[in-house]
Design a protein around this motif. Sequence first.
Motif, PDB file in Angstrom:
ATOM      1  N   HIS A  78       0.823  -1.206   0.000  1.00 31.27           N
ATOM      2  CA  HIS A  78       0.000   0.000   0.000  1.00 31.27           C
ATOM      3  C   HIS A  78       0.861   1.263   0.000  1.00 31.27           C
ATOM      4  CE1 HIS A  78      -3.152  -2.905   1.230  1.00 31.27           C
ATOM      5  NE2 HIS A  78      -3.883  -2.121   0.472  1.00 31.27           N
ATOM      6  N   LEU A  79       1.954   1.255   0.743  1.00 30.23           N
ATOM      7  CA  LEU A  79       2.869   2.397   0.735  1.00 30.23           C
ATOM      8  C   LEU A  79       3.485   2.587  -0.639  1.00 30.23           C
ATOM      9  CD1 LEU A  79       4.458   4.695   2.028  1.00 30.23           C
ATOM     10  CD2 LEU A  79       6.054   2.967   2.928  1.00 30.23           C
ATOM     11  N   LEU A  80       3.870   1.502  -1.277  1.00 30.81           N
ATOM     12  CA  LEU A  80       4.432   1.565  -2.625  1.00 30.81           C
ATOM     13  C   LEU A  80       3.455   2.249  -3.580  1.00 30.81           C
ATOM     14  CD1 LEU A  80       6.598   0.751  -4.737  1.00 30.81           C
ATOM     15  CD2 LEU A  80       5.359  -1.419  -4.956  1.00 30.81           C
ATOM     16  N   GLN A  81       2.201   1.836  -3.550  1.00 26.66           N
ATOM     17  CA  GLN A  81       1.194   2.435  -4.434  1.00 26.66           C
ATOM     18  C   GLN A  81       0.993   3.915  -4.121  1.00 26.66           C
ATOM     19  OE1 GLN A  81       0.221   0.919  -7.163  1.00 26.66           O
ATOM     20  NE2 GLN A  81       1.573  -0.699  -6.431  1.00 26.66           N
ATOM     21  N   GLN A  82       0.990   4.263  -2.844  1.00 24.23           N
ATOM     22  CA  GLN A  82       0.839   5.666  -2.448  1.00 24.23           C
ATOM     23  C   GLN A  82       1.995   6.510  -2.989  1.00 24.23           C
ATOM     24  OE1 GLN A  82      -1.682   7.268  -0.517  1.00 24.23           O
ATOM     25  NE2 GLN A  82      -0.604   9.041  -1.324  1.00 24.23           N
ATOM     26  N   LEU A  83       3.207   6.004  -2.875  1.00 26.51           N
ATOM     27  CA  LEU A  83       4.376   6.750  -3.362  1.00 26.51           C
ATOM     28  C   LEU A  83       4.357   6.904  -4.873  1.00 26.51           C
ATOM     29  CD1 LEU A  83       7.124   5.213  -1.048  1.00 26.51           C
ATOM     30  CD2 LEU A  83       6.240   7.563  -0.956  1.00 26.51           C
ATOM     31  N   LEU A  84       3.968   5.859  -5.594  1.00 29.85           N
ATOM     32  CA  LEU A  84       3.910   5.942  -7.057  1.00 29.85           C
ATOM     33  C   LEU A  84       2.882   6.984  -7.504  1.00 29.85           C
ATOM     34  CD1 LEU A  84       4.230   2.161  -7.941  1.00 29.85           C
ATOM     35  CD2 LEU A  84       5.868   3.959  -8.548  1.00 29.85           C
ATOM     36  N   VAL A  85       1.777   7.085  -6.791  1.00 26.74           N
ATOM     37  CA  VAL A  85       0.745   8.078  -7.138  1.00 26.74           C
ATOM     38  C   VAL A  85       1.198   9.491  -6.751  1.00 26.74           C
ATOM     39  CG1 VAL A  85      -1.586   8.870  -6.522  1.00 26.74           C
ATOM     40  CG2 VAL A  85      -1.181   6.457  -7.036  1.00 26.74           C
ATOM     41  N   THR A  86       1.782   9.622  -5.577  1.00 26.60           N
ATOM     42  CA  THR A  86       2.168  10.935  -5.064  1.00 26.60           C
ATOM     43  C   THR A  86       3.347  11.533  -5.830  1.00 26.60           C
ATOM     44  OG1 THR A  86       1.385  10.267  -2.874  1.00 26.60           O
ATOM     45  CG2 THR A  86       2.826  12.191  -2.967  1.00 26.60           C
ATOM     46  N   TYR A  87       4.237  10.685  -6.325  1.00 21.63           N
ATOM     47  CA  TYR A  87       5.460  11.161  -6.994  1.00 21.63           C
ATOM     48  C   TYR A  87       5.547  10.564  -8.397  1.00 21.63           C
ATOM     49  CZ  TYR A  87       6.413  12.562  -2.257  1.00 21.63           C
ATOM     50  OH  TYR A  87       6.301  13.135  -1.006  1.00 21.63           O
ATOM     51  N   PRO A  88       4.750  11.077  -9.338  1.00 24.85           N
ATOM     52  CA  PRO A  88       4.701  10.479 -10.676  1.00 24.85           C
ATOM     53  C   PRO A  88       5.984  10.637 -11.487  1.00 24.85           C
ATOM     54  CG  PRO A  88       3.415  12.495 -10.603  1.00 24.85           C
ATOM     55  CD  PRO A  88       3.821  12.192  -9.192  1.00 24.85           C
ATOM     56  N   THR A  89       6.894  11.498 -11.075  1.00 22.37           N
ATOM     57  CA  THR A  89       8.147  11.643 -11.821  1.00 22.37           C
ATOM     58  C   THR A  89       9.172  10.572 -11.451  1.00 22.37           C
ATOM     59  OG1 THR A  89       9.050  13.207 -10.210  1.00 22.37           O
ATOM     60  CG2 THR A  89       7.873  14.136 -12.115  1.00 22.37           C
ATOM     61  N   ILE A  90       8.919   9.848 -10.355  1.00 23.19           N
ATOM     62  CA  ILE A  90       9.810   8.745  -9.986  1.00 23.19           C
ATOM     63  C   ILE A  90       9.493   7.576 -10.907  1.00 23.19           C
ATOM     64  CG2 ILE A  90      10.444   7.091  -8.193  1.00 23.19           C
ATOM     65  CD1 ILE A  90       9.701   9.251  -6.132  1.00 23.19           C
ATOM     66  N   GLU A  91      10.509   7.067 -11.597  1.00 21.44           N
ATOM     67  CA  GLU A  91      10.318   5.987 -12.575  1.00 21.44           C
ATOM     68  C   GLU A  91       9.970   4.654 -11.918  1.00 21.44           C
ATOM     69  OE1 GLU A  91      10.426   6.144 -15.963  1.00 21.44           O
ATOM     70  OE2 GLU A  91      10.666   8.316 -15.871  1.00 21.44           O
ATOM     71  N   ALA A  92      10.651   4.346 -10.804  1.00 23.75           N
ATOM     72  CA  ALA A  92      10.441   3.066 -10.118  1.00 23.75           C
ATOM     73  C   ALA A  92      10.809   3.242  -8.651  1.00 23.75           C
ATOM     74  CB  ALA A  92      11.283   1.963 -10.747  1.00 23.75           C
ATOM     75  N   ILE A  93      10.215   2.402  -7.827  1.00 30.94           N
ATOM     76  CA  ILE A  93      10.462   2.459  -6.384  1.00 30.94           C
ATOM     77  C   ILE A  93      10.649   1.043  -5.866  1.00 30.94           C
ATOM     78  CG2 ILE A  93       9.502   3.066  -4.123  1.00 30.94           C
ATOM     79  CD1 ILE A  93       7.844   5.238  -5.583  1.00 30.94           C
ATOM     80  N   THR A  94      11.642   0.873  -5.010  1.00 32.04           N
ATOM     81  CA  THR A  94      11.816  -0.370  -4.264  1.00 32.04           C
ATOM     82  C   THR A  94      11.785  -0.016  -2.786  1.00 32.04           C
ATOM     83  OG1 THR A  94      13.122  -1.429  -5.999  1.00 32.04           O
ATOM     84  CG2 THR A  94      13.369  -2.310  -3.764  1.00 32.04           C
ATOM     85  N   LEU A  95      10.956  -0.735  -2.041  1.00 38.99           N
ATOM     86  CA  LEU A  95      10.875  -0.564  -0.599  1.00 38.99           C
ATOM     87  C   LEU A  95      11.321  -1.840   0.089  1.00 38.99           C
ATOM     88  CD1 LEU A  95       7.333   1.060  -0.242  1.00 38.99           C
ATOM     89  CD2 LEU A  95       9.545   2.227  -0.168  1.00 38.99           C
ATOM     90  N   ARG A  96      12.079  -1.686   1.149  1.00 41.05           N
ATOM     91  CA  ARG A  96      12.428  -2.802   2.018  1.00 41.05           C
ATOM     92  C   ARG A  96      11.917  -2.462   3.415  1.00 41.05           C
ATOM     93  NH1 ARG A  96      16.084  -2.325  -1.686  1.00 41.05           N
ATOM     94  NH2 ARG A  96      17.291  -0.704  -0.665  1.00 41.05           N
ATOM     95  N   VAL A  97      11.182  -3.402   4.004  1.00 39.96           N
ATOM     96  CA  VAL A  97      10.618  -3.205   5.337  1.00 39.96           C
ATOM     97  C   VAL A  97      11.162  -4.311   6.231  1.00 39.96           C
ATOM     98  CG1 VAL A  97       8.505  -3.043   6.714  1.00 39.96           C
ATOM     99  CG2 VAL A  97       8.517  -2.200   4.345  1.00 39.96           C
ATOM    100  N   ARG A  98      11.748  -3.888   7.361  1.00 37.94           N
ATOM    101  CA  ARG A  98      12.311  -4.845   8.319  1.00 37.94           C
ATOM    102  C   ARG A  98      11.538  -4.783   9.628  1.00 37.94           C
ATOM    103  NH1 ARG A  98      16.135  -2.728   5.500  1.00 37.94           N
ATOM    104  NH2 ARG A  98      16.590  -0.990   6.885  1.00 37.94           N
TER     105      ARG A  98
END
Length: 123
Positions: A78-98
């Motif tokens: 859900h965070l990944l989707q939020q970031l992709l919508v909020t920052y459309p100029t970012i081409e790709a996002i990788t998140l790591r959660v520990r």
Amino acid sequence: MGKIRINNMSFHTYNGVFAEEKKLGQRLQLDAELSYPIEQVVQHDDLTETVSYADVYQTIEDFVLSKNYNLIESLANHLLQQLLVTYPTIEAITLRVRKYSVPIAGIFDNVEIEVSGVQQHGK
């Protein structure tokens, strides 16, 4: 493709399946890797040409501290989707959660999940 990384963000959250996790909470740690064409776009030493990592951090913090999930996989997706919508100029996002407080009988540092997504231009 350039990379902007925000590493080891730590938050006290109330995510988890078990009642103790929901009541007492535990620390989650996140890394965000943002793919952005820095080499082509940033030409004039101007913040408007890049992605403000202060803004990205604030978006992540607001999201993580206001949402509770049973699974850190759900939080990450859900965070990944939020970031992709909020920052459309970012081409790709990788998140790591520990997650460090995991009810597993064993010796280990943490459990980590990773999710990645790319912009869907032209939808």
